[in-house]
Scaffold this motif. Structure first.
Motif, PDB file in Angstrom:
ATOM      1  N   ALA A  24       4.109 -31.761  59.350  1.00 27.83           N
ATOM      2  CA  ALA A  24       3.509 -32.719  60.419  1.00 27.83           C
ATOM      3  C   ALA A  24       2.375 -33.263  59.941  1.00 27.83           C
ATOM      4  CB  ALA A  24       2.777 -31.518  61.485  1.00 27.83           C
ATOM      5  N   GLY A  29      -5.709 -32.588  64.935  1.00 28.46           N
ATOM      6  CA  GLY A  29      -5.416 -31.246  64.919  1.00 28.46           C
ATOM      7  C   GLY A  29      -5.466 -30.422  66.390  1.00 28.46           C
ATOM      8  N   MET A  30      -5.790 -31.472  67.091  1.00 31.10           N
ATOM      9  CA  MET A  30      -6.112 -30.416  68.675  1.00 31.10           C
ATOM     10  C   MET A  30      -4.713 -30.145  69.198  1.00 31.10           C
ATOM     11  SD  MET A  30      -9.243 -30.273  69.153  1.00 31.10           S
ATOM     12  CE  MET A  30      -9.313 -29.662  67.517  1.00 31.10           C
ATOM     13  N   THR A  31      -3.593 -30.389  68.674  1.00 31.34           N
ATOM     14  CA  THR A  31      -2.373 -29.935  69.244  1.00 31.34           C
ATOM     15  C   THR A  31      -1.793 -29.076  68.246  1.00 31.34           C
ATOM     16  OG1 THR A  31      -1.879 -31.686  70.968  1.00 31.34           O
ATOM     17  CG2 THR A  31       0.066 -30.450  69.864  1.00 31.34           C
ATOM     18  N   THR A  32      -1.656 -29.643  66.993  1.00 33.93           N
ATOM     19  CA  THR A  32      -0.999 -28.933  65.772  1.00 33.93           C
ATOM     20  C   THR A  32      -1.630 -27.440  65.281  1.00 33.93           C
ATOM     21  OG1 THR A  32      -0.465 -31.197  64.845  1.00 33.93           O
ATOM     22  CG2 THR A  32      -0.203 -29.482  63.472  1.00 33.93           C
ATOM     23  N   GLY A  95     -12.741 -39.111  79.834  1.00 31.91           N
ATOM     24  CA  GLY A  95     -12.206 -38.057  80.610  1.00 31.91           C
ATOM     25  C   GLY A  95     -11.148 -37.260  79.872  1.00 31.91           C
ATOM     26  N   ILE A  96     -11.022 -37.334  78.642  1.00 34.63           N
ATOM     27  CA  ILE A  96     -10.060 -36.437  78.189  1.00 34.63           C
ATOM     28  C   ILE A  96     -10.558 -35.092  77.755  1.00 34.63           C
ATOM     29  CG2 ILE A  96      -8.714 -36.152  76.089  1.00 34.63           C
ATOM     30  CD1 ILE A  96      -8.063 -38.863  75.863  1.00 34.63           C
ATOM     31  N   ASP A  98     -12.585 -32.013  76.919  1.00 34.92           N
ATOM     32  CA  ASP A  98     -13.936 -31.639  76.668  1.00 34.92           C
ATOM     33  C   ASP A  98     -14.412 -32.106  75.652  1.00 34.92           C
ATOM     34  OD1 ASP A  98     -13.099 -30.009  74.512  1.00 34.92           O
ATOM     35  OD2 ASP A  98     -12.497 -28.519  76.123  1.00 34.92           O
ATOM     36  N   GLY A 105      -9.810 -35.033  68.664  1.00 37.55           N
ATOM     37  CA  GLY A 105      -8.438 -35.573  69.063  1.00 37.55           C
ATOM     38  C   GLY A 105      -8.632 -37.116  68.659  1.00 37.55           C
ATOM     39  N   SER A 110      -2.381 -38.313  70.059  1.00 33.67           N
ATOM     40  CA  SER A 110      -1.961 -38.054  71.618  1.00 33.67           C
ATOM     41  C   SER A 110      -0.797 -38.803  71.914  1.00 33.67           C
ATOM     42  CB  SER A 110      -3.307 -38.742  72.316  1.00 33.67           C
ATOM     43  OG  SER A 110      -2.902 -38.881  73.642  1.00 33.67           O
ATOM     44  N   ALA A 112       1.595 -39.807  69.916  1.00 34.60           N
ATOM     45  CA  ALA A 112       2.849 -39.211  69.026  1.00 34.60           C
ATOM     46  C   ALA A 112       3.327 -37.997  69.699  1.00 34.60           C
ATOM     47  CB  ALA A 112       2.487 -38.967  67.459  1.00 34.60           C
ATOM     48  N   ASP A 119      -3.338 -38.534  78.922  1.00 38.06           N
ATOM     49  CA  ASP A 119      -3.844 -39.558  79.301  1.00 38.06           C
ATOM     50  C   ASP A 119      -3.329 -40.710  78.891  1.00 38.06           C
ATOM     51  OD1 ASP A 119      -5.585 -38.313  81.650  1.00 38.06           O
ATOM     52  OD2 ASP A 119      -6.420 -37.309  79.641  1.00 38.06           O
ATOM     53  N   LYS A 173      -7.571 -39.890  87.781  1.00 36.98           N
ATOM     54  CA  LYS A 173      -6.904 -38.862  87.333  1.00 36.98           C
ATOM     55  C   LYS A 173      -7.279 -37.690  88.080  1.00 36.98           C
ATOM     56  CE  LYS A 173      -7.723 -35.785  83.122  1.00 36.98           C
ATOM     57  NZ  LYS A 173      -7.881 -36.056  81.770  1.00 36.98           N
ATOM     58  N   TYR A 181      -6.146 -31.528  81.364  1.00 36.32           N
ATOM     59  CA  TYR A 181      -5.031 -32.679  81.135  1.00 36.32           C
ATOM     60  C   TYR A 181      -4.775 -33.147  82.643  1.00 36.32           C
ATOM     61  CZ  TYR A 181      -3.357 -31.651  76.578  1.00 36.32           C
ATOM     62  OH  TYR A 181      -3.132 -31.426  75.221  1.00 36.32           O
TER      63      TYR A 181
ATOM     64  N   MET B 711      -5.600 -22.768  79.182  1.00 40.05           N
ATOM     65  CA  MET B 711      -4.936 -23.663  79.486  1.00 40.05           C
ATOM     66  C   MET B 711      -4.404 -23.553  81.031  1.00 40.05           C
ATOM     67  SD  MET B 711      -5.107 -25.752  77.390  1.00 40.05           S
ATOM     68  CE  MET B 711      -3.852 -27.168  76.893  1.00 40.05           C
TER      69      MET B 711
HETATM   70  C1  LIG Z   1      -8.209 -27.909  75.239  1.00 40.49           C
HETATM   71  C2  LIG Z   1      -7.610 -28.986  74.998  1.00 40.49           C
HETATM   72  C3  LIG Z   1      -7.842 -30.265  76.094  1.00 40.49           C
HETATM   73  C4  LIG Z   1      -7.128 -31.506  75.992  1.00 40.49           C
HETATM   74  N1  LIG Z   1      -7.360 -32.214  77.244  1.00 40.49           N
HETATM   75  C5  LIG Z   1      -6.513 -33.372  77.330  1.00 40.49           C
HETATM   76  C6  LIG Z   1      -6.632 -34.241  78.206  1.00 40.49           C
HETATM   77  O1  LIG Z   1      -7.271 -34.045  79.134  1.00 40.49           O
HETATM   78  N2  LIG Z   1      -6.108 -35.414  78.261  1.00 40.49           N
HETATM   79  C7  LIG Z   1      -5.403 -35.735  77.100  1.00 40.49           C
HETATM   80  O2  LIG Z   1      -4.556 -36.782  77.069  1.00 40.49           O
HETATM   81  N3  LIG Z   1      -5.202 -34.979  75.928  1.00 40.49           N
HETATM   82  C8  LIG Z   1      -5.730 -33.653  76.118  1.00 40.49           C
HETATM   83  N4  LIG Z   1      -5.676 -33.081  74.923  1.00 40.49           N
HETATM   84  C9  LIG Z   1      -5.044 -33.491  73.539  1.00 40.49           C
HETATM   85  C10 LIG Z   1      -6.200 -34.043  72.777  1.00 40.49           C
HETATM   86  O3  LIG Z   1      -6.916 -35.145  73.260  1.00 40.49           O
HETATM   87  C11 LIG Z   1      -5.262 -34.594  71.509  1.00 40.49           C
HETATM   88  O4  LIG Z   1      -5.062 -35.957  71.741  1.00 40.49           O
HETATM   89  C12 LIG Z   1      -4.059 -33.934  71.231  1.00 40.49           C
HETATM   90  O5  LIG Z   1      -4.214 -32.737  71.013  1.00 40.49           O
HETATM   91  C13 LIG Z   1      -3.406 -34.832  69.814  1.00 40.49           C
HETATM   92  O6  LIG Z   1      -4.042 -35.551  69.165  1.00 40.49           O
HETATM   93  P1  LIG Z   1      -4.599 -35.262  67.576  1.00 40.49           P
HETATM   94  O7  LIG Z   1      -5.362 -36.166  67.023  1.00 40.49           O
HETATM   95  O8  LIG Z   1      -5.476 -33.553  67.660  1.00 40.49           O
HETATM   96  O9  LIG Z   1      -3.193 -34.825  66.840  1.00 40.49           O
HETATM   97  P2  LIG Z   1      -2.693 -33.562  66.003  1.00 40.49           P
HETATM   98  O10 LIG Z   1      -2.791 -32.289  66.586  1.00 40.49           O
HETATM   99  O11 LIG Z   1      -3.323 -33.689  64.523  1.00 40.49           O
HETATM  100  O12 LIG Z   1      -1.241 -34.073  65.728  1.00 40.49           O
HETATM  101  C14 LIG Z   1      -0.165 -34.027  66.803  1.00 40.49           C
HETATM  102  C15 LIG Z   1       1.151 -34.400  66.649  1.00 40.49           C
HETATM  103  O13 LIG Z   1       0.956 -35.925  66.448  1.00 40.49           O
HETATM  104  C16 LIG Z   1       1.443 -36.180  65.203  1.00 40.49           C
HETATM  105  N5  LIG Z   1       0.761 -37.358  64.866  1.00 40.49           N
HETATM  106  C17 LIG Z   1      -0.575 -37.203  64.703  1.00 40.49           C
HETATM  107  N6  LIG Z   1      -0.942 -38.598  64.320  1.00 40.49           N
HETATM  108  C18 LIG Z   1      -0.010 -39.517  63.760  1.00 40.49           C
HETATM  109  C19 LIG Z   1       0.076 -40.934  63.490  1.00 40.49           C
HETATM  110  N7  LIG Z   1      -0.784 -41.481  63.376  1.00 40.49           N
HETATM  111  N8  LIG Z   1       1.393 -41.135  63.396  1.00 40.49           N
HETATM  112  C20 LIG Z   1       2.435 -40.403  63.555  1.00 40.49           C
HETATM  113  N9  LIG Z   1       2.455 -39.029  64.297  1.00 40.49           N
HETATM  114  C21 LIG Z   1       1.251 -38.578  64.308  1.00 40.49           C
HETATM  115  C22 LIG Z   1       1.466 -35.094  64.265  1.00 40.49           C
HETATM  116  O14 LIG Z   1       2.467 -35.273  63.256  1.00 40.49           O
HETATM  117  C23 LIG Z   1       1.900 -34.039  65.210  1.00 40.49           C
HETATM  118  O15 LIG Z   1       2.912 -33.693  65.667  1.00 40.49           O
HETATM  119  C24 LIG Z   1      -6.292 -31.671  74.985  1.00 40.49           C
HETATM  120  C25 LIG Z   1      -6.513 -30.929  73.867  1.00 40.49           C
HETATM  121  C26 LIG Z   1      -6.810 -29.625  73.925  1.00 40.49           C
HETATM  122  C27 LIG Z   1      -6.827 -28.688  72.793  1.00 40.49           C
END
Ligand SMILES: Cc1cc2nc3c(=O)[nH]c(=O)nc-3n(C[C@H](O)[C@H](O)[C@H](O)COP(=O)(O)OP(=O)(O)OC[C@H]3O[C@@H](n4cnc5c(N)ncnc54)[C@H](O)[C@@H]3O)c2cc1C
Lengths: 261, 792
Positions: A24, A29-32, A95-96, A98, A105, A110, A112, A119, A173, A181, B711
């Motif tokens: 990955a 890292g907010m999802t991973t 609005g994403i 917190d 994030g 987001s 990917a 959002d 939203k 979310y 969540m």
């Molecule tokens: C508590 C909480 C609340 C949230 N609330 C919201 C919300 O209200 N609205 C909303 O939209 N989102 C929300 N999110 C999601 C957050 O905003 C992030 O956008 C999301 O977690 C992924 O972005 P990241 O940069 O952290 O990705 P990562 O966790 O680093 O990566 C996620 C995935 O994307 C892939 N990836 C990352 N970057 C790339 C790239 N450049 N090219 C190809 N693949 C890639 C990685 O391989 C991985 O599989 C929330 C997350 C949390 C933890």
């Protein structure tokens, strides 16, 4: 968390080369990271792309706003350029989740990830975005293919997202009260070429609501939406919102968006 | 020296908490420690057929794996209910055994069945995945309303009924109801909550193989009680070989009153494996296994006259105990609930009937307010309904039924010593600009929004309490508190208290009291608590009892110090002790204008002699030193009370509720530190509002907790809340020398009905159940629109 190999890629090429079906990219890292900690996901290789400067930052031209993939939500929310060119996009970022999430994030992560309740995907649909990857350009309507699914290949990296600047737009939203979310998020955008209504949170993946867009292209006012029927088929249902409620909220928030345009 | 009681002294705790220097259980590491991971039942109800640890035992870094078989073989006792409750028919309550590790059956998702100890946390987790537990899954009893008609989950406990309890007089109530003009009826589901302390539970155990002493660092609200239970009922070690330390604890709200499986298991195991053990709950474990709160189904009726006088009240309640009865599990829905069921009103007749039942869910126990929020919710909702049905203003109907004379003999149990409910409600009415509501409602309507106003008047019985009374009611221990006050020879003071602070700021409040009593600067006073090896006993922090019971023990110990000091000062000044007055830290003889400071007296008490002369400052027979202790057992509960008013605005298009204004007027008797008290009210309000608008623990039919993370489990956040408008009135408690009543639970007790009354007011009286989530409110708005259209 299971052990893994950590790599910090210096450029997109290296990152892409390191990628496999068992890896990955680490952006915010907010999802991973939470999914790894919870044991829901494990990877052999984690490829950190946060240091690749080339895929960060915001550029505005006459017709488009281009945002580098590792640009953080907070940067989009606070960008004077985005606020001026597409204020609804800055407001969406604001609005994403917190502050902690917005501070880490990224837009690329987001998109990917394509969480059905995220959002940004609605913005991509509404603003006719073009997703630039390391080997092609993908139109938003071909990019989001299903729940947590995109047309990205495993070694493919998003470099930037190019949004078309609309004449008018608004994103409204109904946040999930727990996670913030979208239970339903509706992005209405009026372009010279037509109207898009990007809807997120409601179905397994973001979509362009053609019925709403059709009604609005005849009469761009919230009353035009009153008579549009939204079926509950395919609409998500969970402890926070039934399908019926969600379907009605698509309308309610589309109206709010039109009023706010 | 100006009195510190009543002043906004900044918290002594702030520096360490705000700069990240707190020392919590998980900050503690012992050399050579192992890491524990518990293996928990994924099923709500199952028989354990077999546990196979063979593969896991060979996994890297594993030190040992222990199961329910091991703990049963060592005859380690289980968890207990602290209060014995009798049914209406005189029979004793029925409680199942609750072994620390399940041996034969599991009864909720999260019930621990085995534990792995390994050199590292990752190794423990990896090994835990290899432990194979063979279950025979049984049909779970997850739904409270069906529980009494479902199969018994514990052998011998028919209908899953722990007790069927009655307080009050059914006949008198019948007579009152026969006389009524109108009977108001209400059905309520008091939603289940998960306490969500910021710090998850944890324990670190250090067994000394030479001294055979176990030290258990743990996240407890009452380390002394934990030691007592672990020793007397668990048989883990005699009390003198068991030290329990609860260092900084990041919130408890009742969920950390209980001694838990993990503390018993790790304390026992540390001795067995002869290694220190560290266990820290993950957030999911907190959701699954911390005791939950509330969870009642209630039918209530209020008998009224046409002009709004109350004649009688009754409630029939089913209370969920979860899988097992824990420390306060059985008393929360009975003696902490029933006596408050008639609220702040003169109620000629009343009864409260509660059936407590077992289900295959996490144990339910005290949660901030414990019983009193459920009682207040019931009475305050039904009073509002009465006001509406009778066409009387909600404030007027309350005023009409308030007692005006104190002491007030409340219908069911309590003799309320002091209060002025009219003054409180009048003040709230003014602060909330109640009279301006109509104009604000109109303004909201002009924007297409609905506005509602809600009122609640509450009292609570806290400061629990007189030992003979609580023990008469079934409590297994006395509920006194104790303190020791120790002067150092050089004049600083250490106050040892049995009351534990896990966010309540005892170190400041208690120092303020001692500073006033002893005339010593507050900087020179330290408050020590939370360690069974340091200072005296305590029965724990809950029920807003720390100041009203524990604080008074400090006052009394200080008074003993002053008394002894007087005698020493008299000898030093060569005066008669009766002529010595103590003021502002000085022993003064007015007529001769001679004095000694308390510091000089303390010094002399430890160094009782002079050079070249045999001369002691100590009177004949007096011992050296200046240390005194005191146990305090109050003669009654204390009774904080107040009135809260709030306004909500609803968007009928979406059902979203915005809490717009919130006014709280409370009577806590004497307020020692307004800054801290306001903080307690704010936190309490947030939790009460959380219950009203968003928090809701939900299990599915198979007993899986579907709100086991942030969540899905909705916590109130700062941006959900308005600025709180706080006011106070004061009638002093007559049962303690400070006149204090306690403030920790009031906000939680009052806020839930206040907010729901406002929401239902906005909805034109349309009942909706807790919590008022957007979808429910949206549905109610739709119906309201329909019925308005019909009427028009
Ligand atoms: C508590 C909480 C609340 C949230 N609330 C919201 C919300 O209200 N609205 C909303 O939209 N989102 C929300 N999110 C999601 C957050 O905003 C992030 O956008 C999301 O977690 C992924 O972005 P990241 O940069 O952290 O990705 P990562 O966790 O680093 O990566 C996620 C995935 O994307 C892939 N990836 C990352 N970057 C790339 C790239 N450049 N090219 C190809 N693949 C890639 C990685 O391989 C991985 O599989 C929330 C997350 C949390 C933890």
């Amino acid at each position: 968390m299971k052990t893994f190999n950590y790599h910090s890629a210096k450029d997109v090429k290296e990152a892409s080369k390191l990628a496999s079906s068992n890896s990955a990219f680490l952006a915010g890292g907010m999802t991973t990271l939470p999914s790894m900690k919870l044991g829901l996901a494990s990877y052999k290789d984690i490829i950190d792309i946060k240091r690749i400067k080339k895929i960060s930052g915001i550029k505005v031209s006459g017709k488009t706003v281009t945002i580098g993939a590792i640009t953080k939500h907070v940067e989009v929310a606070n960008s004077k350029d985005v606020k001026k060119a597409i204020p609804s996009l800055a407001a969406l970022a604001e609005g994403i989740g917190d502050p902690q999430v917005r501070n880490r994030g990224t837009i690329g992560g987001s998109i990917a990830n394509n969480d059905p309740a995220a959002d940004y995907p609605s913005a991509c649909i509404a603003l006719n975005a073009i997703i630039h990857t390391n080997n092609r350009k993908i139109n938003a309507d071909k990019f989001f293919t299903g729940m947590f699914e995109t047309s990205l290949k495993s070694s493919e990296i998003i470099e930037a997202i190019e949004f078309n600047i609309p004449q008018k737009s608004s994103y409204q939203k109904l946040p999930n009260p727990a996670s913030r979310y979208a239970i339903v998020g509706v992005y209405v955008a009026k372009h010279k070429t037509g109207i898009n209504v990007g809807v997120t949170g409601a179905k397994s993946s973001v979509y362009n609501d053609k019925n709403l867009a059709g009604a609005l292209s005849k009469n761009f006012s919230s009353s035009a939406i009153d008579n549009v029927k939204i079926s509950t088929s395919g609409i998500n249902s969970d402890i926070h919102a039934s399908a019926e409620y969600r379907a009605n909220m698509i309308k309610a928030f589309a109206k709010k968006a039109v009023d706010a345009c | 020296m100006a009195s510190l009681v009543g002043s906004r002294v900044e918290r002594k705790e702030d520096k360490r908490f705000l700069t990240g220097k707190g020392r919590y259980t998980s900050d503690i590491n012992i050399a050579n420690q192992t890491y524990a991971i518990f293996i928990r039942s994924p099923h709500a109800r199952a028989k354990i057929k077999k546990i196979d640890t063979s593969k896991a035992l060979k996994s890297s870094g594993v030190v040992d794996i222990l199961t329910g078989e091991h703990i049963a073989k060592d005859k380690i006792g289980g968890l207990i209910a602290g209060w014995a409750i009798r049914s209406e028919d005189g029979s004793e309550m029925k409680c199942p055994a609750n072994p620390p590790l399940a041996k034969d059956s599991v009864n909720f998702v999260g019930d621990p069945v085995a534990v792995v100890f390994a050199e590292t946390l990752d190794e423990a987790k990896a090994a835990a995945e290899l432990v194979k537990v063979d279950y025979k899954v049984l049909k779970a009893v997850a739904n409270l309303s069906d529980a009494m008609n479902s199969e018994a989950i514990h052998d011998g406990i028919e209908k899953n009924l722990c007790y069927d309890w009655l307080l009050g007089d059914r006949q008198k109530v019948k007579e009152a109801f026969d006389k009524a003009d109108k009977i108001i009826k209400l059905d309520i589901i008091n939603n289940r909550l998960i306490p969500n302390a910021m710090e998850p539970r944890a324990c670190v155990i250090d067994y000394n193989t030479a001294s055979e002493e176990i030290t258990c660092y743990t996240t407890s609200q009452n380390p002394h009680l934990s030691r007592l239970i672990m020793s007397a009922f668990g048989g883990v070690a005699p009390e003198n070989k068991l030290r329990v330390v609860a260092p900084d604890v990041g919130g408890g709200f009742g969920s950390k009153i209980n001694l838990y499986n993990e503390e018993i298991v790790c304390s026992w195991a540390s001795k067995k494996i002869e290694r220190p053990i560290k266990w820290v709950a993950e957030r999911t474990e907190s959701f699954l296994t911390d005791t939950h709160g509330r969870d009642h189904i209630t039918h209530a009726e209020l008998a009224v006259t046409n002009d709004g006088k109350f004649l009688g009240f009754k409630n029939e309640t089913i209370a969920n105990l979860g899988a097992y009865a824990r420390v306060f599990g059985t008393v929360t829905p009975t003696y902490l609930f029933g006596p408050c069921a008639t609220g702040v009103y003169i109620m000629p007749a009343a009864y409260s009937n509660v059936k407590a039942v077992y289900t295959n869910t996490a144990p339910v126990d005290a949660y901030r307010g414990a019983g009193r929020p459920e009682a207040t919710y019931t009475i305050e909702r039904i009073v509002d309904k009465a006001a509406m049905e009778l066409g009387i203003d909600p404030i007027e109907i309350r005023m009409k039924n308030f007692p005006t004379e104190f002491p007030f003999k409340q219908t069911l149990v309590h003799q309320v010593d002091s209060g002025d409910y009219i003054a409180g409600l009048n003040k709230a009415k003014e602060m909330a600009d109640y009279d301006g509501f109509a104009a604000r409602k109109k303004e909201s309507e002009s924007r297409g929004k609905l506005r509602g106003i809600g009122v609640t008047s509450y009292f609570e019985a806290c400061g629990i309490a007189p030992s003979p009374v609580v023990m008469m009611l079934g409590c297994g221990v006395g509920l006194w508190e104790s303190a020791e006050v120790r002067f150092n020879p050089t004049g600083q003071v250490t106050v040892y208290t049995g009351s534990h602070s896990h966010g309540q700021s005892h170190q400041t409040t208690f120092a303020q009291i001692a500073a006033d009593e002893l005339g010593v600067p507050i900087e020179n006073i330290d408050v020590v608590h939370g360690d069974t090896d340091k200072g005296t006993f305590g029965m724990g922090t809950y029920g807003s009892r720390s100041l009203t019971v524990g604080g008074i023990a400090i006052v009394n110990a200080c008074k003993k110090i002053v008394n002894k000091g007087k005698k020493i000062a008299a000898k030093m000044l060569e005066e008669n002790p009766d002529d010595v007055d103590f003021k502002n830290g000085e022993f003064v003889v007015t007529k001769s204008n001679k004095k000694k400071t308390i510091g000089e007296v303390a010094f002399a008490s430890y160094l009782p002699g002079v050079r070249d002369e045999v001369k002691s400052p100590l009177p004949e027979g007096e011992e050296p030193g200046l240390i005194e202790s005191s146990f305090f057992d109050p003669s009654n509960f204390s009774f904080p009370a107040g009135s809260h008013i709030c306004e909500v605005e609803i968007d009928p298009e979406t059902g979203r509720v915005k809490l717009d204004k919130y006014t709280a007027v409370d009577d806590f008797g004497t307020i020692v530190n307004p800054l801290i008290v306001e903080g307690q009210v704010h936190g309490g309000l947030a939790q009460g509002i959380g219950q009203a608008l968003c928090e809701n623990a939900q299990y599915d039919e198979s007993g899986q907790l579907i709100t086991a993370s942030y969540m899905d489990y909705t916590m109130p956040r700062a941006d959900d809340l308005p600025d709180f408008n706080l006011g106070f009135t004061c009638t002093k408690a007559t049962t303690n020398p400070l006149g204090v009543k306690g403030c920790g639970e009031a906000g939680t007790i009052a806020a839930t009905p206040t907010v729901m009354n406002a929401v239902i007011n906005a909805l034109g009286g349309k009942e909706i159940s807790l919590p008022a989530t957007a979808e429910k409110v949206w549905n109610a708005c739709k119906e309201l629109k329909k019925s308005n259209a019909k009427a028009a």
